[in-house]
Motif scaffolding. Structure first.
Motif, PDB file in Angstrom:
ATOM      1  N   VAL A 138       0.836  -1.199   0.000  1.00  0.00           N
ATOM      2  CA  VAL A 138       0.000   0.000   0.000  1.00  0.00           C
ATOM      3  C   VAL A 138       0.870   1.248   0.000  1.00  0.00           C
ATOM      4  O   VAL A 138       0.584   2.235  -0.700  1.00  0.00           O
ATOM      5  N   LYS A 139       1.953   1.226   0.795  1.00  0.00           N
ATOM      6  CA  LYS A 139       2.853   2.383   0.841  1.00  0.00           C
ATOM      7  C   LYS A 139       3.444   2.667  -0.535  1.00  0.00           C
ATOM      8  O   LYS A 139       3.461   3.828  -0.990  1.00  0.00           O
ATOM      9  N   PHE A 140       3.887   1.609  -1.211  1.00  0.00           N
ATOM     10  CA  PHE A 140       4.486   1.826  -2.531  1.00  0.00           C
ATOM     11  C   PHE A 140       3.436   2.286  -3.550  1.00  0.00           C
ATOM     12  O   PHE A 140       3.728   3.106  -4.431  1.00  0.00           O
ATOM     13  N   ILE A 141       2.211   1.744  -3.439  1.00  0.00           N
ATOM     14  CA  ILE A 141       1.145   2.200  -4.347  1.00  0.00           C
ATOM     15  C   ILE A 141       0.873   3.687  -4.130  1.00  0.00           C
ATOM     16  O   ILE A 141       0.724   4.470  -5.078  1.00  0.00           O
ATOM     17  N   MET A 142       0.804   4.093  -2.847  1.00  0.00           N
ATOM     18  CA  MET A 142       0.555   5.503  -2.532  1.00  0.00           C
ATOM     19  C   MET A 142       1.702   6.388  -3.013  1.00  0.00           C
ATOM     20  O   MET A 142       1.489   7.480  -3.552  1.00  0.00           O
ATOM     21  N   GLN A 143       2.933   5.917  -2.832  1.00  0.00           N
ATOM     22  CA  GLN A 143       4.079   6.704  -3.285  1.00  0.00           C
ATOM     23  C   GLN A 143       4.103   6.803  -4.802  1.00  0.00           C
ATOM     24  O   GLN A 143       4.444   7.865  -5.356  1.00  0.00           O
ATOM     25  N   ASP A 144       3.738   5.708  -5.462  1.00  0.00           N
ATOM     26  CA  ASP A 144       3.648   5.779  -6.921  1.00  0.00           C
ATOM     27  C   ASP A 144       2.587   6.795  -7.349  1.00  0.00           C
ATOM     28  O   ASP A 144       2.791   7.579  -8.291  1.00  0.00           O
ATOM     29  N   SER A 145       1.455   6.796  -6.655  1.00  0.00           N
ATOM     30  CA  SER A 145       0.387   7.746  -6.996  1.00  0.00           C
ATOM     31  C   SER A 145       0.852   9.174  -6.789  1.00  0.00           C
ATOM     32  O   SER A 145       0.588  10.061  -7.616  1.00  0.00           O
ATOM     33  N   LEU A 146       1.551   9.408  -5.658  1.00  0.00           N
ATOM     34  CA  LEU A 146       2.076  10.755  -5.412  1.00  0.00           C
ATOM     35  C   LEU A 146       3.077  11.154  -6.483  1.00  0.00           C
ATOM     36  O   LEU A 146       3.074  12.299  -6.963  1.00  0.00           O
ATOM     37  N   ARG A 147       3.935  10.219  -6.862  1.00  0.00           N
ATOM     38  CA  ARG A 147       4.939  10.541  -7.882  1.00  0.00           C
ATOM     39  C   ARG A 147       4.271  10.838  -9.222  1.00  0.00           C
ATOM     40  O   ARG A 147       4.634  11.800  -9.908  1.00  0.00           O
ATOM     41  N   PHE A 148       3.287  10.012  -9.592  1.00  0.00           N
ATOM     42  CA  PHE A 148       2.568  10.281 -10.838  1.00  0.00           C
ATOM     43  C   PHE A 148       1.849  11.621 -10.766  1.00  0.00           C
ATOM     44  O   PHE A 148       1.818  12.396 -11.738  1.00  0.00           O
ATOM     45  N   LEU A 149       1.239  11.898  -9.597  1.00  0.00           N
ATOM     46  CA  LEU A 149       0.530  13.164  -9.420  1.00  0.00           C
ATOM     47  C   LEU A 149       1.471  14.349  -9.610  1.00  0.00           C
ATOM     48  O   LEU A 149       1.178  15.293 -10.360  1.00  0.00           O
ATOM     49  N   VAL A 150       2.620  14.316  -8.930  1.00  0.00           N
ATOM     50  CA  VAL A 150       3.554  15.441  -8.994  1.00  0.00           C
ATOM     51  C   VAL A 150       4.166  15.558 -10.378  1.00  0.00           C
ATOM     52  O   VAL A 150       4.237  16.647 -10.964  1.00  0.00           O
ATOM     53  N   GLN A 151       4.619  14.432 -10.925  1.00  0.00           N
ATOM     54  CA  GLN A 151       5.271  14.483 -12.234  1.00  0.00           C
ATOM     55  C   GLN A 151       4.309  14.976 -13.317  1.00  0.00           C
ATOM     56  O   GLN A 151       4.660  15.841 -14.123  1.00  0.00           O
ATOM     57  N   ASP A 152       3.092  14.432 -13.324  1.00  0.00           N
ATOM     58  CA  ASP A 152       2.123  14.865 -14.336  1.00  0.00           C
ATOM     59  C   ASP A 152       1.744  16.330 -14.141  1.00  0.00           C
ATOM     60  O   ASP A 152       1.592  17.086 -15.117  1.00  0.00           O
ATOM     61  N   SER A 153       1.587  16.759 -12.874  1.00  0.00           N
ATOM     62  CA  SER A 153       1.217  18.149 -12.612  1.00  0.00           C
ATOM     63  C   SER A 153       2.322  19.099 -13.037  1.00  0.00           C
ATOM     64  O   SER A 153       2.071  20.134 -13.667  1.00  0.00           O
ATOM     65  N   LEU A 154       3.575  18.750 -12.686  1.00  0.00           N
ATOM     66  CA  LEU A 154       4.696  19.604 -13.081  1.00  0.00           C
ATOM     67  C   LEU A 154       4.842  19.639 -14.596  1.00  0.00           C
ATOM     68  O   LEU A 154       5.120  20.697 -15.180  1.00  0.00           O
ATOM     69  N   LEU A 155       4.661  18.483 -15.212  1.00  0.00           N
ATOM     70  CA  LEU A 155       4.778  18.439 -16.668  1.00  0.00           C
ATOM     71  C   LEU A 155       3.655  19.260 -17.322  1.00  0.00           C
ATOM     72  O   LEU A 155       3.900  20.017 -18.270  1.00  0.00           O
TER      73      LEU A 155
END
Length: 758
Positions: free
Chosen positions: A285-302
């Motif tokens: 669950v932690k890794f899924i959440m971290q992946d979601s955060l990373r996708f969220l930040v990367q997509d938002s910044l992009l």
């Protein structure tokens, strides 16, 4: 051709050709390459005409001529996209056809030795299974497929019902299944449901955005920053509150009834928890959440970076020395989508600048960029909230995208460079308005004061006003209401209106100056007319004043003519003002028409005055006759008084007699003045002049008596002073002078009296 196909480095390119002929049978076009001037020539340099067909019917054959199909030819009038779609369709059809050819070739060449035919029982069993399948029971094409199967009798490898065993290698299935079940988290329905809910919620987060993108309209810097910050804060609050609460509730709801075992959420022993599947589940669950955060930040910044780049893409190739040019209406720096920022162009004492300092845009955008990263840095892990009965010394946090990761640094640099480049045309555009600073900062009062001191004519004023109005039209035609430069939507309407109003105000100020001058001329003319009117209203007190009034009134027509010329000139100037639709004030309007009406008013007043003067003349004539009669009676009285002067002989009454003499002398002088006045009036009336010669004789006869008695009175007064006053108060020179004068007067009197009869 074989060499070409075996040479992957060969480069294909399109050539410009000219179509010479078309073979309808072969469906081919005859084309020839054109030269660098776009012409089709033969080997001798002559133009190829009539499709290259010569007079004898033969065709010119050249190495640069080719027969090509339509698919390889694109005409100039053809849409390139349609041509590309046609080539792609042909390519796909060719690949499909080749695949079908290979498929049929493989089937035709398949060896059939030892392959049994499909028997009726197997065919019947296949049909029944197909008809009983839930997905095929209602399929309308099932019967067609069944008939085709019976017709073709496909040669399939038949699996016998009996007496057939396929060799299968030894495999420890039970051992491998136990190992898989021991390590897998998906062995219970509850855990599977929990994973599904976690994945659903995390997928929602991964498609969120930390920024409000896209923007529907350009906004001011403060509004843009507030909008983006609010969006980032909302997502950050959601991640730290709602997201955690939702995941906690989902996991605890799914695992609350599991009880003791691998997924016991009520575990209190740390060591037991560490070796349980729940620990692995929480790590997942932690890794899924971290992946979601990373996708969220990367997509938002992009997305944020792409928004900035789309807005600034047309300015990225500019250098610092860029000059805008004279055309300030149109802009070649258009964004791909919408402009981001709204700014106002301003002109004031500080120069040309924008309502928002351009340097703040870069820092603000970088600040929003970094804020988006930091908003996901303090999201807690879910483990502490699931296992509530285990003591946790702190709150572990999820890992997110770092501020200085290479991709992040690259995006941040792209944003910074794009904003910096977008400033170049903004500054260049502002510099084009510096020529209007003088007009914007011009003091109208000082301008009018200097202009008034130069004493311009009305025509010069007209040219000045026309110049300002022409400049106003030029400003309105050359300055836009707004313009888009990269990410900026610039509002120039305020500058346009201010400059236009300034020109209009200058023209009105010049017209007001002319109006004031004309008002002054009108007031001066009115004052002179009022002076005429006041004098015409004056009533003469005597015939002399009446005569003077008539003489003065004879000059009025000439003066009116002079003033009429001034008034006509002023009216021409007023018409000049009216050409510009200038609205005169009520006072100026009244003054204008009052001035126009004064000459006529004076003429009417003169007529009335002439009538009044005639009446006054008749009145004065009658008064003259009455006064002359009284004057004659007065002369007779004076004659009797003078004749009685000889009777005075008592020297002791010298002072009384001297006073009487002085009174009579005064009356004689007054009579002499009145006689002159009456004679003058008689001349003015045109009457015969009366002779008052006897008055002169009377004055001459009275003169000795006057000198005698005045001298006697003075001598008696002097004698008393000499006898009684202190000697120090007596002036010897005055005494001598008085004695000599008295002697001369008495000697003259004695002589005159001796010559007089009686």
């Amino acid at each position: 051709m074989e060499w070409i196909l075996k040479t992957p480095a060969l480069y294909y390119d399109g050539l410009d050709v000219g179509a010479l002929d078309y073979d309808d049978k072969e469906k081919l076009f005859l084309v020839q390459k054109i030269n660098n001037k776009g012409r089709i020539l033969d080997l001798d340099g002559n133009p190829v005409v009539n499709g290259g067909i010569q007079s004898d019917g033969s065709r010119i054959t050249l190495p640069s001529q080719y027969w090509i199909p339509r698919i390889r030819l694109m005409f100039n009038g053809e849409d390139p996209r349609v041509f590309a779609d046609r080539v792609a369709l042909a390519f796909n059809l060719r690949n499909h056809t080749e695949s079908l050819l290979r498929y049929n070739l493989y089937i035709d060449c398949m060896p059939m030795d030892g392959v049994g035919e499909l028997d009726q029982a197997s065919l019947k069993r296949m049909v029944e299974w197909a008809r009983n399948a839930p997905g095929l029971a209602k399929d309308k094409s099932l019967e067609d497929c069944t008939q085709l199967l019976e017709k073709e009798k496909l040669n399939l490898r038949i699996i016998p019902d009996k007496a057939c065993c396929v060799d299968v290698p030894e495999y420890p299935f039970d051992e491998q299944y136990d190992y898989f079940a021991f390590n897998s988290l998906l062995t219970r329905e509850e855990s599977i449901q929990a994973v599904g809910k976690v994945r659903t919620e995390c997928n929602k987060v991964s498609v969120m955005s930390l920024y409000h993108i896209p923007t529907t309209k350009p906004m001011r810097l403060e509004e843009f920053e507030q909008t983006q910050s609010q969006a980032t804060s909302q997502v950050s609050l959601f991640l730290k509150d709602s997201w955690i609460s939702t995941l906690r509730a989902a996991i605890r709801t799914c695992l609350r009834d599991v009880g003791k075992g691998w997924f016991n959420i009520y575990e209190i022993n740390w060591e037991v928890y560490q070796i349980s599947k729940l620990k692995k589940f929480m790590e997942m669950v932690k890794f899924i959440m971290q992946d979601s955060l990373r996708f969220l930040v990367q997509d938002s910044l992009l997305t944020f970076t792409q928004m900035v780049l789309d807005a600034c893409y047309s300015t990225l190739s500019l250098d610092e020395e860029y000059v805008w040019g004279n055309d300030i209406i149109s802009s070649t720096f258009r964004p791909k989508r919408n402009a981001l920022f709204l700014v106002d162009l301003q002109l004031d004492q500080q120069g040309v600048h924008y309502s928002t300092n351009l340097n703040t845009f870069e820092s603000m955008m970088i600040g929003l960029f970094d804020k988006g990263i930091l908003s996901t840095q303090n999201v807690p892990q879910l483990e502490k909230f699931i296992l509530e009965k285990i003591f946790w010394s702190g709150t572990p946090l999820l890992e997110s995208v770092g501020e200085h990761e290479p991709p992040v640094e690259e995006l941040r640099t792209s944003v910074r460079n794009a904003i910096q480049k977008s400033m170049i045309p903004m500054k260049a555009y502002a510099r084009e308005y510096e020529k209007h600073l003088e007009l914007m900062n011009l003091d109208i009062n000082q301008y009018i004061k200097e202009y008034e001191s130069q004493e311009h004519t009305a025509q010069e004023v007209k040219k000045e006003v026309e110049m300002h109005l022409e400049e106003k039209e030029i400003l309105e035609a050359t300055i836009p209401s707004n313009i888009i430069i990269g990410p900026f939507w610039i509002n120039t309407e305020s500058v346009r209106q201010a400059l236009s109003k300034k020109r209009k105000a200058l023209s009105n100020a010049v017209l007001e100056l002319l109006a004031r001058q004309l008002r002054k001329q009108a007031d001066d003319a009115c004052e002179e007319f009022k002076a005429f009117s006041r004098k015409l209203y004056e009533k003469p007190n005597c015939v002399e004043e009446l005569s003077e009034m008539r003489e003065w009134m004879k000059q009025i027509p000439d003066k009116l003519k002079e003033h009429q010329e001034v008034i006509d000139h002023a009216m021409d100037d007023y018409e000049l003002i009216e050409e510009f639709y200038y609205n005169l004030s009520t006072d100026d309007f009244n003054a204008k028409w009052t001035t126009i009406g004064w000459p006529h008013k004076i003429e009417r007043q003169m007529e009335q005055t002439y009538e009044q003067l005639d009446q006054d003349e008749e009145r004065f004539r009658k008064l003259q006759s009455s006064d002359q009669a009284n004057f004659n009676d007065r002369l007779d009285t004076l004659q009797m008084v003078v004749a009685g002067m000889a009777a005075h002989t008592d020297v002791s009454k010298a002072h009384e007699i001297a006073n009487e003499v002085r009174r009579v002398h005064k009356q004689l002088k007054e009579a002499q003045s009145l006689s002159a006045t009456y004679n003058t009036r008689e001349r003015l009336f045109g009457m015969p002049v009366t002779d008052y010669q006897k008055l002169g004789v009377l004055i001459k006869d009275f003169e000795p008596f006057k000198n005698l008695w005045i001298t006697v009175s003075d001598w008696m007064r002097w004698h008393e002073s000499w006898m009684n006053d202190p000697l120090t108060s007596i002036n010897a020179e005055d005494v001598e002078k008085n004695v000599n004068d008295a002697f001369k007067t008495m000697h003259k009197s004695v002589k005159i009296f001796n010559e007089m009869p009686n």
